[in-house]
Design a protein around this motif. Sequence first.
Motif, PDB file in Angstrom:
ATOM      1  N   LEU A   7     -43.486  24.990  10.326  1.00 22.81           N
ATOM      2  CA  LEU A   7     -42.762  23.781  10.763  1.00 22.81           C
ATOM      3  C   LEU A   7     -42.270  22.980   9.566  1.00 22.81           C
ATOM      4  N   ASN A   8     -43.018  23.039   8.464  1.00 21.18           N
ATOM      5  CA  ASN A   8     -42.599  22.291   7.269  1.00 21.18           C
ATOM      6  C   ASN A   8     -42.208  23.268   6.154  1.00 21.18           C
ATOM      7  N   THR A   9     -41.126  24.039   6.423  1.00 19.92           N
ATOM      8  CA  THR A   9     -40.606  24.958   5.408  1.00 19.92           C
ATOM      9  C   THR A   9     -40.282  24.171   4.142  1.00 19.92           C
ATOM     10  N   ALA A  10     -40.156  24.881   3.046  1.00 26.33           N
ATOM     11  CA  ALA A  10     -39.889  24.210   1.767  1.00 26.33           C
ATOM     12  C   ALA A  10     -39.092  25.123   0.863  1.00 26.33           C
ATOM     13  N   LEU A  11     -38.396  24.491  -0.060  1.00 31.48           N
ATOM     14  CA  LEU A  11     -37.862  25.222  -1.201  1.00 31.48           C
ATOM     15  C   LEU A  11     -38.861  24.967  -2.324  1.00 31.48           C
ATOM     16  N   ARG A  34     -38.082  29.608  -4.726  1.00 27.67           N
ATOM     17  CA  ARG A  34     -38.512  30.567  -3.722  1.00 27.67           C
ATOM     18  C   ARG A  34     -38.590  29.864  -2.365  1.00 27.67           C
ATOM     19  N   PRO A  35     -38.355  30.623  -1.275  1.00 17.44           N
ATOM     20  CA  PRO A  35     -38.636  30.047   0.041  1.00 17.44           C
ATOM     21  C   PRO A  35     -40.112  29.705   0.087  1.00 17.44           C
ATOM     22  N   GLY A  36     -40.472  28.558   0.631  1.00 18.51           N
ATOM     23  CA  GLY A  36     -41.866  28.150   0.637  1.00 18.51           C
ATOM     24  C   GLY A  36     -42.328  27.629   1.986  1.00 18.51           C
ATOM     25  N   THR A  63     -30.985  22.298   0.792  1.00 17.76           N
ATOM     26  CA  THR A  63     -32.201  23.032   0.434  1.00 17.76           C
ATOM     27  C   THR A  63     -32.513  24.089   1.496  1.00 17.76           C
ATOM     28  N   GLY A  64     -32.279  23.754   2.770  1.00 15.47           N
ATOM     29  CA  GLY A  64     -32.496  24.718   3.846  1.00 15.47           C
ATOM     30  C   GLY A  64     -31.586  25.931   3.689  1.00 15.47           C
ATOM     31  N   LEU A  65     -30.332  25.683   3.270  1.00 18.43           N
ATOM     32  CA  LEU A  65     -29.399  26.801   3.064  1.00 18.43           C
ATOM     33  C   LEU A  65     -29.898  27.738   1.972  1.00 18.43           C
ATOM     34  N   VAL A  66     -30.440  27.185   0.903  1.00 21.15           N
ATOM     35  CA  VAL A  66     -30.961  28.020  -0.186  1.00 21.15           C
ATOM     36  C   VAL A  66     -32.135  28.859   0.326  1.00 21.15           C
ATOM     37  N   VAL A  67     -33.029  28.230   1.097  1.00 20.63           N
ATOM     38  CA  VAL A  67     -34.160  28.959   1.684  1.00 20.63           C
ATOM     39  C   VAL A  67     -33.645  30.113   2.544  1.00 20.63           C
ATOM     40  N   GLN A  68     -32.656  29.830   3.385  1.00 12.12           N
ATOM     41  CA  GLN A  68     -32.146  30.862   4.296  1.00 12.12           C
ATOM     42  C   GLN A  68     -31.441  31.995   3.548  1.00 12.12           C
ATOM     43  N   GLU A  69     -30.690  31.641   2.502  1.00 15.99           N
ATOM     44  CA  GLU A  69     -30.026  32.653   1.681  1.00 15.99           C
ATOM     45  C   GLU A  69     -31.049  33.621   1.090  1.00 15.99           C
TER      46      GLU A  69
END
Lengths: 309, 309
Positions: A7-11, A34-36, A63-69
Amino acid sequence: MILTVTLNTALDITYRVPALRPHTSHRVTEVTERPGGKGLNVARVLAALGHEVTVTGFTGGATGLVVQEQLTGTRGVVDALVPVTGPTRRTIAVVDAHTGDTTQLNEPGPTITPAEWSAFQEAYEDLLTSASAVALCGSLPPGVPVGAYAGLVRAAKAAEVPVLLDTAGEALRRGVAARPDIIKPNADELAELTGSHEPLRATQDARRRGARAVVASLGRSGLLALAPEGRWRAVPPASLHGNPTGAGDAAVAGLLSGLVEKLPWPDRLARAAALSAASVLAPVAGEFDRGTYEELLGRVAVSGEVSAA
Amino acid sequence: MILTVTLNTALDITYRVPALRPHTSHRVTEVTERPGGKGLNVARVLAALGHEVTVTGFTGGATGLVVQEQLTGTRGVVDALVPVTGPTRRTIAVVDAHTGDTTQLNEPGPTITPAEWSAFQEAYEDLLTSASAVALCGSLPPGVPVGAYAGLVRAAKAAEVPVLLDTAGEALRRGVAARPDIIKPNADELAELTGSHEPLRATQDARRRGARAVVASLGRSGLLALAPEGRWRAVPPASLHGNPTGAGDAAVAGLLSGLVEKLPWPDRLARAAALSAASVLAPVAGEFDRGTYEELLGRVAVSGEVSAA
């Protein structure tokens, strides 16, 4: 597929600096991203083990876009994150190259609106229909009700999907009461939940609070598991030096992997303990040293007893 | 329009933490993000003064997009940043809420390829054709040749556009030799350039090295200006407590603003000193307290002498 919820994804950003001196200016010499968030780490370990994994939770902003990429580039991981207006949080680990010590700065995460929370719950129930197991991992972002995990545990049980809960504090306390199949607290989380610093007593207490099985990760002392089927301890042969971040997430991946493969508890625990130890040698959470894992797997000492039927 | 160049643009992030303790974990209580890099700060101050400003330099990655989104929302600022493959750097200011002290972490910036540097130079020469003045501001990202500012100064002079250079170290040393119209070093930058810690002597030396006019920003001692037209000191009536980041950028904006309005030197310096002092009261670089600015403007003490014709 195995479903992991973050629920609390992170970069997760790591900065290397020559030496951290408060109240001065630093030139960062190395930046990694890194996706975190625990569930994403679990997913990356599961994918590396050859499982098909779907990740859900929230994503927002640049930041969400970077995680998804970065997730898109991870073989075996399917991105089912739910878009929200607020930006995915960053965590920054500042590594002092001189001492090797890390200073951590964690953003709180976006505030989730009631409509976004509802949209997530709907997506989650859809995903459960094709899941062989689900892991609910990590902290809750602002706006998500503190009883969130209890609801998600109940939905998994209603869908007859085995559910593992790995969180802390009040979110864990409430979640346990909804009777998850497995919880995987570390020593501090277990003590906070039960009030006891004695691992065996605390693990027994956590089962009485509702968890069907409790696997406590006790650092160098390995794993302590209490389940309806018995009780075991799994201890890796040597304690490895390195980066302990993500060792718990690797253990969760090992437990889930063993669960969906219907391994007996001792084999699940050996896998979890070996993965956890091997992850310590990897520079970032969500990765592990495969050679070390394979070498350790046969050398984890599992002792215990099966319950009388 | 006035053109500002920021080769090492940044996303400036400010974190507030209760107290910074190295080698521990911190929950960030407040996050703010602003377009950063000296030239962008100068542009925002110029726009607030009513000038039309175009910003150029480099932008890349998810951080570049956030910078550009925020610029688009800034009235009077036109975005002419040149896209590059590497991501725009972040700077992180960690403010200790207990002491008020700031710990700064600056990423190095993207590596600029030779093709990207050529594309920038072309875009810059196009923009010069409609510029009334240009400011070249801040550090060079990796990959940009250390003599970059010298080339950009020469291109401005060839286009007959007055050019102000505000940088440090070797980039300043090389840039000064190309004879910019104004440089605006602070005390440290001036000492590094000339080897002298005596401001008047160092300012004279900096002129001999090629700068047509030198305006040294000396913190609480205000501004010291040496130009072909004369020499002046501009001192604000009181030293203000607050955030000194961006005070130099506000001074640059004041100098450029006065230049394009063809104000005499004493009026340019009064404007620059008042803006600089007023910016100290604003929480972030690139902003200033308008009430303080207007109030201080008439109270800056400018003393000096005009050169014999």
